[in-house]
Design a protein around this motif. Structure first.
Motif, short mmCIF file in Angstrom:
data_model
loop_
_atom_site.label_atom_id
_atom_site.label_comp_id
_atom_site.label_asym_id
_atom_site.label_seq_id
_atom_site.Cartn_x
_atom_site.Cartn_y
_atom_site.Cartn_z
N ILE A 11 35.41 82.26 117.42
CA ILE A 11 35.05 81.33 115.99
C ILE A 11 36.08 81.12 115.41
O ILE A 11 36.47 79.87 115.30
N GLN A 12 37.78 82.25 115.27
CA GLN A 12 38.43 82.27 114.02
C GLN A 12 39.32 81.28 114.41
O GLN A 12 39.81 79.80 114.61
N ILE A 13 39.78 81.45 116.32
CA ILE A 13 40.20 80.83 116.75
C ILE A 13 39.81 78.91 117.07
O ILE A 13 40.82 78.22 117.07
N LEU A 14 38.57 78.74 117.70
CA LEU A 14 37.88 77.56 117.57
C LEU A 14 38.53 76.33 115.68
O LEU A 14 39.10 75.51 116.53
N ILE A 15 38.03 77.00 115.28
CA ILE A 15 37.75 76.69 113.63
C ILE A 15 40.00 76.65 113.79
O ILE A 15 40.25 75.33 112.76
N THR A 16 40.23 77.65 113.91
CA THR A 16 42.14 77.00 113.49
C THR A 16 42.51 75.93 114.61
O THR A 16 43.60 75.24 113.94
N ASN A 17 42.43 76.02 115.47
CA ASN A 17 42.85 74.94 117.01
C ASN A 17 42.44 73.74 116.89
O ASN A 17 42.52 72.60 117.17
N HIS A 18 41.06 73.79 116.38
CA HIS A 18 40.05 72.00 116.46
C HIS A 18 39.53 71.59 115.26
O HIS A 18 39.58 70.11 115.38
#
Length: 88
Positions: A11-18
């Motif tokens: 979830i963190q990767i999704l929020i950070t990257n998108h």
């Protein structure tokens, strides 16, 4: 099945990257614009975060169960912020 940490990390990767901000991510997944995420909207977030389809329903229920302080079976912005804070 992934661990809680694996799910939160995705979830963190999704929020950070998108998304530029967590607020932008919340607004994107709040499809009806009511200021709350339903289990369906959370499931869509998990899908975008590449959480396995097999466990998405279980994880969305557990997220609501764990962070829904108002007990309305929805995740509002304040509850979402609490969940995001656990990730960081």
């Amino acid at each position: 099945m992934g661990t809680k940490e694996d799910v939160l990390n995705k979830i963190q990767i999704l929020i950070t990257n998108h998304f530029k901000t967590p607020e932008e991510a919340f607004a994107f997944f709040d499809k009806d614009g009511d200021g709350k995420l339903t289990k369906g909207e959370i499931t869509e977030l998990l899908k975008k975060a590449e959480i396995s389809g097999f466990i998405r329903g279980i994880v969305s229920s557990k997220l609501v169960e764990g962070y829904d302080k108002s007990k309305d079976e929805l995740i509002d912005w304040e509850e979402f912020k609490m969940a995001i804070a656990k990730i960081k």
